[in-house]
Design an enzyme around this catalytic site. Structure first.
Site, PDB file in Angstrom:
ATOM      1  N   SER A 177       6.552   0.340  10.962  1.00 39.54           N
ATOM      2  CA  SER A 177       7.848   0.304  11.650  1.00 39.54           C
ATOM      3  C   SER A 177       7.820   1.078  12.958  1.00 39.54           C
ATOM      4  O   SER A 177       7.034   2.023  13.128  1.00 39.54           O
ATOM      5  CB  SER A 177       8.935   0.890  10.751  1.00 39.54           C
ATOM      6  OG  SER A 177       8.960   0.235   9.511  1.00 39.54           O
TER       7      SER A 177
HETATM    8  N1  SAH Z   1       6.775   1.746   5.204  1.00 40.36           N
HETATM    9  C1  SAH Z   1       5.712   0.998   5.830  1.00 40.36           C
HETATM   10  C2  SAH Z   1       6.210  -0.306   6.406  1.00 40.36           C
HETATM   11  C3  SAH Z   1       5.356  -1.411   5.936  1.00 40.36           C
HETATM   12  S1  SAH Z   1       5.957  -3.046   6.175  1.00 40.36           S
HETATM   13  C4  SAH Z   1       4.964   1.836   6.840  1.00 40.36           C
HETATM   14  O1  SAH Z   1       5.356   2.986   7.069  1.00 40.36           O
HETATM   15  O2  SAH Z   1       3.956   1.375   7.383  1.00 40.36           O
HETATM   16  C5  SAH Z   1       6.597  -3.423   4.574  1.00 40.36           C
HETATM   17  C6  SAH Z   1       5.609  -3.435   3.435  1.00 40.36           C
HETATM   18  O3  SAH Z   1       6.326  -3.867   2.280  1.00 40.36           O
HETATM   19  C7  SAH Z   1       4.440  -4.407   3.591  1.00 40.36           C
HETATM   20  O4  SAH Z   1       3.237  -3.710   3.468  1.00 40.36           O
HETATM   21  C8  SAH Z   1       4.643  -5.385   2.436  1.00 40.36           C
HETATM   22  O5  SAH Z   1       3.437  -5.858   1.867  1.00 40.36           O
HETATM   23  C9  SAH Z   1       5.432  -4.553   1.451  1.00 40.36           C
HETATM   24  N2  SAH Z   1       6.180  -5.288   0.447  1.00 40.36           N
HETATM   25  C10 SAH Z   1       6.861  -6.456   0.552  1.00 40.36           C
HETATM   26  N3  SAH Z   1       7.418  -6.805  -0.622  1.00 40.36           N
HETATM   27  C11 SAH Z   1       7.098  -5.809  -1.510  1.00 40.36           C
HETATM   28  C12 SAH Z   1       7.389  -5.576  -2.887  1.00 40.36           C
HETATM   29  N4  SAH Z   1       8.115  -6.424  -3.633  1.00 40.36           N
HETATM   30  N5  SAH Z   1       6.891  -4.463  -3.457  1.00 40.36           N
HETATM   31  C13 SAH Z   1       6.145  -3.583  -2.747  1.00 40.36           C
HETATM   32  N6  SAH Z   1       5.840  -3.752  -1.455  1.00 40.36           N
HETATM   33  C14 SAH Z   1       6.311  -4.842  -0.839  1.00 40.36           C
END
Ligand code: SAH
Length: 214
Positions: free
Chosen positions: A63
Site C-alpha cells: 500500500s
Molecule cells: N498489508 C500488505 C498489503 C498487501 S496487498 C502490505 O503491507 O504489503 C493485499 C494482500 O491480501 C495480498 O497479498 C493478497 O494476496 C492478500 N489477500 C487477498 N485475499 C486474502 C484472504 N482471503 N486471506 C488472506 N490474504 C488475502
C-alpha cells in the site's frame, strides 16, 4: 545508498504523512524506523518511498505510505493490544503495527508471498509477528478474540467471522465495496455487545479473495 534511503524516508514522513495530517507519534516513529525499501523487489527499491502503491508480485501491491499511516492511526490502538491483519502481502503493514507495540497476527492466502515475507521478517528479526497461510476471511479463530482487526484487501461484504472474532470493546477496519476499483474504508466498533459501522473514505485495494470475499 543507506544515507539516501534515510533521506527518502524522512521526506516521505514530512511530505506525505505530516503534511496531510498524520499526527500519531507511534505511527510516525514506526514508519521513520522501518526500511520500507526492503519490502519491495530489488528493482523497485529507489521508488519505495514514493507516494503510491508498488507491485510486490503475484498481482499484489504494497500500500501507499499514506494509506498505511492513515489506517494505522484510525485503528486507535494502545501498546499491548492484539491485532489481526488480513493480507500480509509484503509484511510492511504488519511491521508498522509491531513497531507500534502491538501483538501482531497476520494471514496471507498466497503461498509464495507468505513464505517470502516469513523469510524477510526473520532476517529483519521481527520474530514475534505471527504469520499464517490461509484464507483470512475466516479469521484466525484459535488466536482470537482480537482487540483490533485490519483488512488490507477489499471485498464485497464484511466477513462475518471477523466481526465474531473481534473483542468487546474492539474495532475492525476494512475496505468494502461491490465495485472492485473503488471501495469505502469502513470502521466497525464493537462495544457492550453493539456493533456500529462508520464510513471513513474512498480507497482502492486489491481483491480480498476467499469464502467471505470475492
Ligand atoms: N498489508 C500488505 C498489503 C498487501 S496487498 C502490505 O503491507 O504489503 C493485499 C494482500 O491480501 C495480498 O497479498 C493478497 O494476496 C492478500 N489477500 C487477498 N485475499 C486474502 C484472504 N482471503 N486471506 C488472506 N490474504 C488475502
Amino acid at each position: 545508498m543507506i544515507v539516501d534511503m534515510r533521506r527518502n524516508r524522512e521526506r516521505m514522513i514530512r511530505e506525505q504523512l505530516e503534511a496531510r495530517g498524520i499526527t500519531d507519534p507511534r505511527v510516525l516513529s514506526a514508519m521513520r524506523k522501518i526500511p520500507r525499501h526492503l519490502y519491495v523487489q530489488e528493482a523497485l527499491r529507489l521508488q519505495a518511498y514514493e507516494d503510491h502503491p508498488l507491485p510486490i508480485g503475484y498481482g499484489q501491491t504494497i500500500s501507499q505510505p499514506y494509506i498505511v499511516a492513515y489506517m494505522s492511526e484510525q485503528l486507535e490502538t494502545a501498546p499491548g493490544m492484539s491485532v489481526l491483519e488480513i493480507g500480509t502481502g509484503s509484511g510492511y503493514q504488519a511491521t508498522v503495527l509491531a513497531e507500534m507495540g502491538l501483538d501482531v497476527y497476520s494471514v496471507e492466502r498466497l503461498r509464495e508471498l507468505h513464505f517470502a515475507t516469513q523469510k524477510l521478517l526473520r532476517e529483519l528479526k521481527y520474530y514475534h509477528i505471527r504469520l499464517k497461510l490461509d484464507d483470512g476471511t475466516m479469521g484466525w479463530p484459535e488466536m482470537g478474540p482480537f482487540d483490533r482487526i485490519i483488512v488490507t484487501a477489499g471485498g464485497p461484504t464484511i466477513p462475518e467471522p471477523l466481526v465474531h472474532q473481534l473483542a468487546d470493546p474492539g474495532m475492525l477496519l476494512i475496505p468494502v465495496g461491490k465495485n472492485k476499483r473503488m471501495q469505502q474504508l469502513v470502521r466497525i466498533r464493537k462495544q457492550d455487545g453493539d456493533v456500529t459501522l462508520e464510513r471513513l473514505c474512498g480507497v482502492q485495494f486489491v481483491d480480498l479473495v476467499g469464502t467471505h470475499g470475492w
